[in-house]
Design an enzyme around this catalytic site. Structure first.
Site, PDB file in Angstrom:
ATOM      1  CG  ASP A 205      -2.164  -0.793   1.380  1.00 35.79           C
ATOM      2  OD1 ASP A 205      -1.853  -1.859   0.484  1.00 35.79           O
ATOM      3  OD2 ASP A 205      -2.489  -1.361   1.988  1.00 35.79           O
TER       4      ASP A 205
ATOM      5  CG  ASP B 173     -11.090  -1.749  -0.675  1.00 34.57           C
ATOM      6  OD1 ASP B 173     -10.471  -2.724  -0.585  1.00 34.57           O
ATOM      7  OD2 ASP B 173     -11.133  -0.623  -1.249  1.00 34.57           O
TER       8      ASP B 173
HETATM    9  O1  1PR Z   1     -10.628   2.912  -5.827  1.00 38.77           O
HETATM   10  O2  1PR Z   1      -9.724   2.529  -7.102  1.00 38.77           O
HETATM   11  O3  1PR Z   1      -9.078   4.733  -6.492  1.00 38.77           O
HETATM   12  O4  1PR Z   1      -8.631   2.007  -5.479  1.00 38.77           O
HETATM   13  C1  1PR Z   1      -7.871   2.615  -4.301  1.00 38.77           C
HETATM   14  C2  1PR Z   1      -6.943   0.629  -3.799  1.00 38.77           C
HETATM   15  O5  1PR Z   1      -6.534   0.957  -2.494  1.00 38.77           O
HETATM   16  C3  1PR Z   1      -7.584   0.165  -3.610  1.00 38.77           C
HETATM   17  O6  1PR Z   1      -7.591  -1.213  -4.096  1.00 38.77           O
HETATM   18  C4  1PR Z   1      -7.775  -0.121  -1.421  1.00 38.77           C
HETATM   19  O7  1PR Z   1      -8.081  -1.303  -1.359  1.00 38.77           O
HETATM   20  C5  1PR Z   1      -7.300   0.375  -1.315  1.00 38.77           C
HETATM   21  N1  1PR Z   1      -7.146   1.209  -0.264  1.00 38.77           N
HETATM   22  C6  1PR Z   1      -7.382   2.448  -0.245  1.00 38.77           C
HETATM   23  N2  1PR Z   1      -6.863   2.837   1.154  1.00 38.77           N
HETATM   24  C7  1PR Z   1      -6.836   1.393   1.832  1.00 38.77           C
HETATM   25  C8  1PR Z   1      -6.120   1.687   3.621  1.00 38.77           C
HETATM   26  O8  1PR Z   1      -5.558   1.119   3.870  1.00 38.77           O
HETATM   27  N3  1PR Z   1      -6.430   3.122   3.904  1.00 38.77           N
HETATM   28  N4  1PR Z   1      -5.430  -0.243   1.558  1.00 38.77           N
HETATM   29  C9  1PR Z   1      -6.492   0.919   1.633  1.00 38.77           C
HETATM   30  C10 1PR Z   1      -6.240  -1.404   1.490  1.00 38.77           C
HETATM   31  C11 1PR Z   1      -5.451  -3.864   1.897  1.00 38.77           C
HETATM   32  C12 1PR Z   1      -4.877  -4.364   0.855  1.00 38.77           C
HETATM   33  C13 1PR Z   1      -4.139  -4.567   2.321  1.00 38.77           C
HETATM   34  C14 1PR Z   1      -4.464  -6.253   2.727  1.00 38.77           C
HETATM   35  C15 1PR Z   1      -3.346  -7.390   3.104  1.00 38.77           C
HETATM   36  N5  1PR Z   1      -5.211  -2.307   1.306  1.00 38.77           N
HETATM   37  O9  1PR Z   1      -3.902  -3.916   0.308  1.00 38.77           O
HETATM   38  O10 1PR Z   1      -2.825  -4.840   2.177  1.00 38.77           O
HETATM   39  O11 1PR Z   1      -5.553  -5.876   3.084  1.00 38.77           O
HETATM   40  O12 1PR Z   1      -3.058  -6.437   4.877  1.00 38.77           O
HETATM   41  P1  1PR Z   1      -2.877  -7.305   6.455  1.00 38.77           P
HETATM   42  O13 1PR Z   1      -1.817  -8.679   4.704  1.00 38.77           O
HETATM   43  O14 1PR Z   1      -1.805  -6.985   6.497  1.00 38.77           O
HETATM   44  O15 1PR Z   1      -4.024  -7.952   6.694  1.00 38.77           O
HETATM   45  P2  1PR Z   1      -9.622   2.713  -6.057  1.00 38.77           P
END
Ligand code: 1PR
Length: 527
Positions: free
Chosen positions: A226, A381
């Site tokens: 991320d 999400d």
């Molecule tokens: O909406 O098309 O602009 O895409 C934004 C992207 O950014 C989406 O794929 C969304 O999942 C991601 N995103 C947005 N905000 C966050 C955040 O964390 N604040 N990350 C985010 C989402 C989810 C996974 C994460 C897993 C594994 N992160 O990428 O890495 O949940 O985590 P873990 O193994 O530590 O539990 P758009």
């Protein structure tokens, strides 16, 4: 050795160029028909749609020189659609007389109950003693990503077979003309060795028949980064707890994207995913760091790269309009193999469900048409909504939960969110996955906000529900805390891949330990 590369404008050619250069070749791109005839060795990489590939070859007058080059038996390596191009036509769209037709036979869609596209690391049984595969260990796996495969009439041209439900021809060779369905430029060391052979060996003709055993398709282990700017404006890899990436007010800084991606590649990650997590509010093409991250990463990382965040249409401050396809195209050119769509997929699916009509104008449809379904990942999400009984949420896919809600609820549904979990929408994860598949998506990256960063294991009931609802591969994400969570998700759900972030960034579990654990459990992995 100068290697001429025929780039017809689809997909990620940068990775191939990087791989050839890494193996000591100098790349010359085909600009005009004569460049094909002048080549010493020619590589034709292709992804996406067979018919649009042929269209472009015709528009640019490449078909006649290509046929002449092939007839002269000069060194040629077709990759994926670049190999399929050698055959007489495709079920994807038959164009009699238009195809190159060097080999007899055609291209057919997989007829299987397994997920299509066939995505991942799979084994090859080698059928010819070809210098192209010299030094490639018999149990090696290569990276595949395709919905169609060749069916050659002449079985003697088969160089390798691969089994995906049933065995099919995964590479061909006749004299100096060869092609692989798999992507050597995305297949780590084995793929680099193959390209090195193509570049260096003078006489590439096979020495006779062979028949080596092959391993099967691996479950994939994906490292996710991320990425966002921290408060000092530096691009960092961060990680949230249930999507909250701040700790004591500051964005967590877990490292630099390019070096971390390189580290995970060396450690054996099967794919790397970058999520530009603030892409929903910043326009990625206005500010180029993610493009640079991809360009730099793809110089040294030879496994598939996915990029997500901000893939949608946009009008910049000068009034210039960009379609989602424009944004995706820039990412592909910078070295991405797949793009991942989050928020925009929710809006598109909502419209599609409401009207039942495919407009052809959505990001999913446009990118899938040009680059192929396999290049379009949908990142979901979802967050859990507790209900007492299924009747409480009649519009949604309600499931029994292994956990209990705050008021003793035993049922839940998973509500989709947009803008990085900041806004909830009235559509559930199962409905979203089905709608996106219908619109042309090729893979689902299934996160879970409740599990994200908790180290408590994957949301198995959610993954099972989505997996059962679609025929495209599903990547389980969120919650991995130890090796056993990976075997659990593969044993209890049909997920084709599992993605993790926190445990790798915090160096709690090395990727190799996950792979070893899976192998010990009898789950097929790429070691
Ligand atoms: O909406 O098309 O602009 O895409 C934004 C992207 O950014 C989406 O794929 C969304 O999942 C991601 N995103 C947005 N905000 C966050 C955040 O964390 N604040 N990350 C985010 C989402 C989810 C996974 C994460 C897993 C594994 N992160 O990428 O890495 O949940 O985590 P873990 O193994 O530590 O539990 P758009």
């Amino acid at each position: 050795m100068i290697i001429t590369v025929l780039d017809y404008g689809a997909g990620n050619v940068r990775s191939l160029v990087n791989a050839v250069e890494k193996m000591g070749g100098t790349v010359k791109m085909v600009e005009k028909p004569q460049d094909i005839l002048d080549a010493d060795k020619l590589i034709f990489p292709g992804v996406g749609n067979y018919a649009s590939m042929l269209d472009i070859l015709h528009q640019r007058d490449f078909v006649t020189p290509l046929r002449e080059y092939l007839r002269a038996d000069r060194p040629f390596l077709g990759i994926c659609v670049g190999m399929q191009a050698l055959f007489e036509g495709s079920e994807e769209e038959l164009i009699p007389g238009e195809s190159i037709g060097f080999f007899k036979g055609r291209v057919e869609r997989f007829k299987t109950d397994l997920s299509v596209p066939h995505i991942g690391w799979n084994g090859v049984s080698i059928k010819q003693d070809s210098p192209l595969l010299a030094g490639v260990e018999p149990d090696t796996k290569f990276y595949f990503v395709h919905s169609y495969h060749i069916v050659p009439e002449d079985k003697d041209i088969i160089l390798t077979t691969t089994t995906y439900d049933y065995p099919y021809a995964s590479a061909v060779q006749q004299g100096n003309i060869m092609g692989t369905q798999f992507h050597p430029e995305k297949s780590g060391q084995a793929g680099l060795q193959l390209l090195k052979n193509f570049i260096e060996v003078d006489d590439l003709r096979a020495k006779g028949p062979l028949d080596t055993p092959a391993r099967g398709l691996s479950k994939r282990v994906i490292a996710c980064l991320d990425v966002r700017s921290n408060d000092n404006g530096d691009l960092v890899v961060t990680k949230g707890d249930q999507y909250d990436v701040r700790e004591e007010g500051s964005v967590r800084n877990l490292g630099k994207p390019v070096s971390l991606a390189g580290k995970y590649y060396e450690q054996g990650a099967d794919e790397i995913t970058f999520l530009n997590i603030t892409g929903f509010r910043d326009f990625p093409l206005e500010d180029m760091p993610m493009l640079q991250v991809l360009e730099e990463t793809s110089k040294n990382v030879f496994v598939p790269l996915t990029i997500g965040g901000g893939i949608r249409e946009f009008t910049d401050s000068n009034g210039k309009h960009y379609t989602a396809l424009d944004v995706a195209s820039r990412y592909f050119r910078a070295g991405a193999d797949k793009i991942s769509i989050g928020s925009d997929a929710v809006y598109v699916a909502e419209d599609y469900i409401k009207t039942g009509e495919k407009t052809g104008k959505s990001a999913i449809e446009q990118i899938s048409l040009k680059y192929g379904a396999q290049a379009v990942v949908i990142s979901i999400d979802p967050q859990r909504v507790w209900v007492t009984a299924p009747e409480d949420a009649p519009k949604h896919h309600v499931m029994a939960s292994p956990e209990t809600g705050p008021e003793g609820q035993r049922y839940c549904w998973y509500q989709c969110t947009v803008k990085g979990g900041r806004e909830a929408r009235d559509i559930d994860a199962v409905a979203l996955a089905k709608a996106c598949e219908a619109l042309g998506a090729g893979e689902i990256l299934l996160n879970c906000i409740d599990k994200d960063g908790t180290n408590s294991g994957f949301a198995l009931e959610l993954i099972t529900a989505v997996r059962d609802a679609v025929t495209i591969p599903v990547i389980a994400s969120s919650g991995a805390g130890c090796e056993a969570h990976f075997s659990e998700v593969f044993e209890k759900t049909g997920a084709e891949a599992a993605l993790a972030a926190g445990i790798f960034h915090r160096e709690e579990v090395p990727i190799q330990a996950v792979k070893q654990h899976l192998a010990d459990k009898g789950i097929e992995v790429r070691q």
